[in-house]
Design a protein around this motif. Structure first.
Motif, short mmCIF file in Angstrom:
data_model
loop_
_atom_site.label_atom_id
_atom_site.label_comp_id
_atom_site.label_asym_id
_atom_site.label_seq_id
_atom_site.Cartn_x
_atom_site.Cartn_y
_atom_site.Cartn_z
N SER A 9 42.76 -12.08 128.38
CA SER A 9 43.31 -12.83 129.52
C SER A 9 44.67 -13.41 129.11
CB SER A 9 42.36 -13.97 129.90
OG SER A 9 42.33 -14.94 128.89
N GLU A 18 39.30 -18.39 125.83
CA GLU A 18 40.60 -19.06 125.99
C GLU A 18 40.60 -20.39 125.24
OE1 GLU A 18 38.84 -17.84 128.51
OE2 GLU A 18 40.09 -16.14 129.15
N THR A 19 39.46 -21.10 125.32
CA THR A 19 39.38 -22.38 124.61
C THR A 19 39.49 -22.17 123.10
OG1 THR A 19 37.92 -23.11 126.36
CG2 THR A 19 38.05 -24.52 124.44
N MET A 62 42.36 -25.32 133.59
CA MET A 62 41.07 -25.59 134.21
C MET A 62 40.09 -24.41 134.14
SD MET A 62 40.13 -28.38 135.57
CE MET A 62 41.41 -29.25 136.44
N ASN A 63 40.60 -23.20 134.22
CA ASN A 63 39.71 -22.04 134.29
C ASN A 63 39.44 -21.39 132.93
OD1 ASN A 63 39.49 -22.22 137.12
ND2 ASN A 63 41.54 -21.29 137.30
N PHE A 64 39.71 -22.13 131.88
CA PHE A 64 39.51 -21.54 130.55
C PHE A 64 38.02 -21.35 130.25
CE2 PHE A 64 43.61 -23.01 128.17
CZ PHE A 64 44.37 -22.34 129.13
N GLY A 65 37.71 -20.17 129.73
CA GLY A 65 36.35 -19.93 129.24
C GLY A 65 36.32 -20.13 127.74
N MET A 106 38.51 -30.24 131.58
CA MET A 106 37.31 -30.67 132.30
C MET A 106 37.25 -32.20 132.46
SD MET A 106 35.95 -28.07 133.35
CE MET A 106 34.45 -28.70 134.07
N SER A 151 45.56 -28.74 134.87
CA SER A 151 45.16 -27.88 135.98
C SER A 151 45.35 -26.42 135.62
CB SER A 151 45.93 -28.24 137.25
OG SER A 151 47.29 -28.04 137.03
#
Lengths: 510, 168
Positions: free
Chosen positions: A467, A143-144, A137-140, A346, A134
């Motif tokens: 980030s 970040e990935t 979850m917001n990784f772009g 995801m 969680s």
């Protein structure tokens, strides 16, 4: 709750249960035969999954993984030779126990401790994996990419003594996966004008080459160069420990299980580290440390609960972040990808039922492994008598057909042969294979996310530090690599480097 | 002239390995520059293979350079690689295993899966490994062929090549 029920109904189909059972037996057998590690079993099991549905396929792989991690203790105790590196610490007290005529008790304690460690690590995994996912979850793409680079930095821990060789191995793995048509631009890369190379090197083909072929070659060479002896294995059973014995070692098992889970969650560490640390911890905290090395039950319980707890720990970064921490989880990742599941945050949104299915498969696998070892050990220890060269020929067939079945292409068999010979050559010159696996597995995603992030930021490299998660992972990567490079430089420039020989025999002092 | 210590022998081997990988890296980089276009927008398809080639060149130079500097030094015995044997017999076995796998693939397309598997097992055991127990060789050859055919072909429904040499 609905998801759990839906996953349960999918997991308890006869095919899925049979697949988990088959995988567990396959893994225990391969894990128990010295030299045939569970990674070879997992590489050979992947082609078996092609015709299965997703749940059964993942169940087969998880059964093999867990069975293989557990099975290593059998030959450690009965022959004094670890079936897998993770079971090396079990030799220290398991074999002396067997020599004292207490093999059944040692096997029983090992089986019980393994199951205990596995279940504890599963509980920790279930609690933490959702939390980590969680957060991610917001990784772009930036970040990935940072996360994947952090995963790749575990090469430092998998370099087997030489950082330069580890990095070279990682680069070779990344290179292999650039062959073929580029997924983003459709440009042919390193195909030399051939049509066959346009499809690229398949992940499973690379895995078979790296894991199975060097084993085959080594078994063939040993057949001619070593004294051929038949292993003497006496008729033996498993004597389940009494509740009193379990109660006496309960807190030791809890501590070692938690230790194993924690170590397993750190990519690049794995079962052997956990088992030896747990063994050292058990000896340090024991009331009878002088018994260690002479046949102490605690000396079996500690490493066995820790090395099995590694499985749950290693699943945390795999499922929540998509980072494999050891060869076993790298193979698991490749199987998940083949069956359309992309581990990472995801996965918890797209296929939450698959996550629950994985939990159920792990529980079933531990139950099957436990039952199989208790009930079937009399029969399967006879497999330890099968000559290694005969097993190696069987692996040639499994390997050849496994490669063919990926795309029904003979080209893949030729690729396995060539890459496998190369892998064996690299092993001979001490280039470690595990970083190659990491490169092979993570390479395509690293390139894709890097290029996507660069397109989205108009080529601005600062996107990888824009980030908090990206800064965290890039910082950790720089820290890990920097520390290891620094340490490596210091040891290189010191006049004489005392240290542990890489292949020093296992002893209680290590 | 004194004999090399295991440490010095390891440094010599690292030097050779480093130089071979250096050549591989240079050739790879050259092919990348010659055959892969840089791309029109952002980081193109050439970038990654190019960086990897350059990285391999740099790292192999470090490996070779370090080994060159330490070639006459003194250090700990690195121990063996954990693999059996040395020299020509090992090289012969590497080639043989490659040939067995390649021949298995070739035969599978021509003679079909069952015959190819039986022949490969029998050849590997009898000719390559010198196994002289006929029941073991025959049992393995037939057992492996039928076993894999049953599990993969019948149970899992995988495609098994029938070959072109035999009419059935």
């Amino acid at each position: 709750m609905d998801l759990l029920l839906s996953a349960a109904s999918a997991s308890f189909t006869p095919v899925t249960v049979a697949a988990i059972l088959l995988g567990s037996i396959f893994g225990v057998i391969f894990g128990s035969i010295p030299g045939l590690t569970f990674t070879v079993a997992m590489a050979l099991a992947v082609p078996l999954t092609f015709s299965l549905d997703q749940g059964a396929a993942i169940g087969l792989m998880l059964g093999t993984y867990i069975g293989g991690m557990t099975g290593g203790s059998v030959s450690s105790i009965l022959l004094g030779v670890p079936g897998t590196p993770s079971a090396a610490a079990t030799v220290l007290d398991g074999y002396p126990l067997a020599k004292k005529g207490q093999a059944s008790l040692a096997l029983g304690m090992a089986v019980a401790a393994s199951a205990f460690g596995g279940i504890i690590s599963l509980i920790v995994m279930v609690v933490s994996v959702d939390l980590v996912a969680s957060l991610a979850m917001n990784f772009g793409p930036a970040e990935t990419f940072a996360l994947l680079i952090f995963g790749l930095s575990t090469i430092c821990g998998l370099s087997e003594g030489s950082l330069v060789r580890g990095f070279i191995a990682g680069i070779l793995g990344l290179m292999v996966m650039t062959v073929g048509v580029d997924a983003m631009d459709g440009v042919r890369r390193m195909t030399f004008g051939t049509v066959t190379l346009q499809q690229g090197i398949n992940l499973l083909v690379a895995m078979l080459a790296l894991f199975a072929v060097p084993h085959i070659i080594d078994a063939f060479v040993r057949h001619f160069q070593e004294e051929r002896t038949t292993k003497q294995v006496k008729a033996v059973g498993v004597e389940l420990p009494r509740l009193r014995d379990l109660g006496r070692n309960f807190w030791l098992m809890v501590r070692c299980s938690l230790m194993g889970t924690g170590i397993g969650a750190i990519p690049g560490t794995g079962g052997p580290v956990a088992a030896f640390l747990a063994y050292a911890h058990a000896r340090k905290t024991s009331k009878n440390p002088q018994e260690f090395g002479k046949g102490s039950v605690e000396g079996v319980v500690a490493p066995e609960s820790a090395n099995n707890a590694v499985t749950g720990g290693a699943m945390i970064p795999l499922l929540s972040l998509g980072i494999p921490g050891d060869p076993g989880t790298a193979l698991l990742l490749s199987a998940l990808l083949i069956h359309g599941l992309v581990p990472g945050p995801m996965l918890f949104i797209e296929s939450p039922d698959a996550i629950y299915g994985i939990y159920i498969a792990i529980i079933l696998a531990y139950l099957f492994v436990f039952a199989f070892q208790v009930a079937g050990i009399r029969f399967f220890v006879q497999l330890l008598k099968v000559p290694p060269h005969v097993l190696a020929v069987a692996i040639v067939i499994m390997c050849g057909f496994g490669a063919y079945s990926v795309r029904n292409s003979v080209f893949d068999i030729y690729t396995v042969a060539i890459l496998g010979a190369g892998a064996y050559g690299l092993m001979r010159v001490r280039i470690p294979l595990t970083p190659i696996i990491l490169g092979v597995v993570l390479g395509p995603a690293i390139e894709r996310d890097f290029r996507t992030a660069m397109i989205l930021s108009d080529g601005d490299l600062s996107v990888f530090f824009s980030s908090a998660p990206a800064i965290l992972f890039m910082g950790l990567t720089i820290l890990i690599v920097g520390t290891q490079v620094g340490r490596s430089l210091i040891s290189s420039f010191s006049p004489k480097t005392p240290g542990i020989g890489r292949n020093a025999p296992v002893s209680s002092e290590k | 002239m004194s004999e090399r210590t295991p440490y010095q022998a390891e440094q010599r081997r690292d030097l050779v390995v480093g130089l071979v990988l250096l050549v591989l890296g240079i050739v790879w980089t050259g092919i990348v520059l010659a055959t892969i276009p840089p791309g029109n927008y952002g980081i193109g398809p050439r970038a990654f293979p190019l960086w990897l080639g350059v990285g391999l060149v740099a790292l192999s130079a470090i490996l070779a350079g370090g080994a060159w500097l330490r070639r006459n030094g003194d250090g700990e015995d690195p121990g063996d690689s954990g693999l059996a044997g040395m020299g020509w017999p090992v090289f012969r076995m590497v080639v043989l295993v490659c040939l067995i796998l390649a021949a298995y693939g070739f035969l599978m397309q021509r003679a079909g899966f069952l015959l190819a598997t039986a022949l490969t097992v029998a050849f590997s055991l009898w000719v390559v490994l010198g196994e002289r127990r006929p029941f073991l060789v025959a049992g393995m050859a037939i057992g492996m062929s039928v076993g894999v055919w049953l599990v993969f072909g019948q149970l899992l429904g995988a495609y098994l090549p029938r070959g072109t040499w035999l009419p059935f």
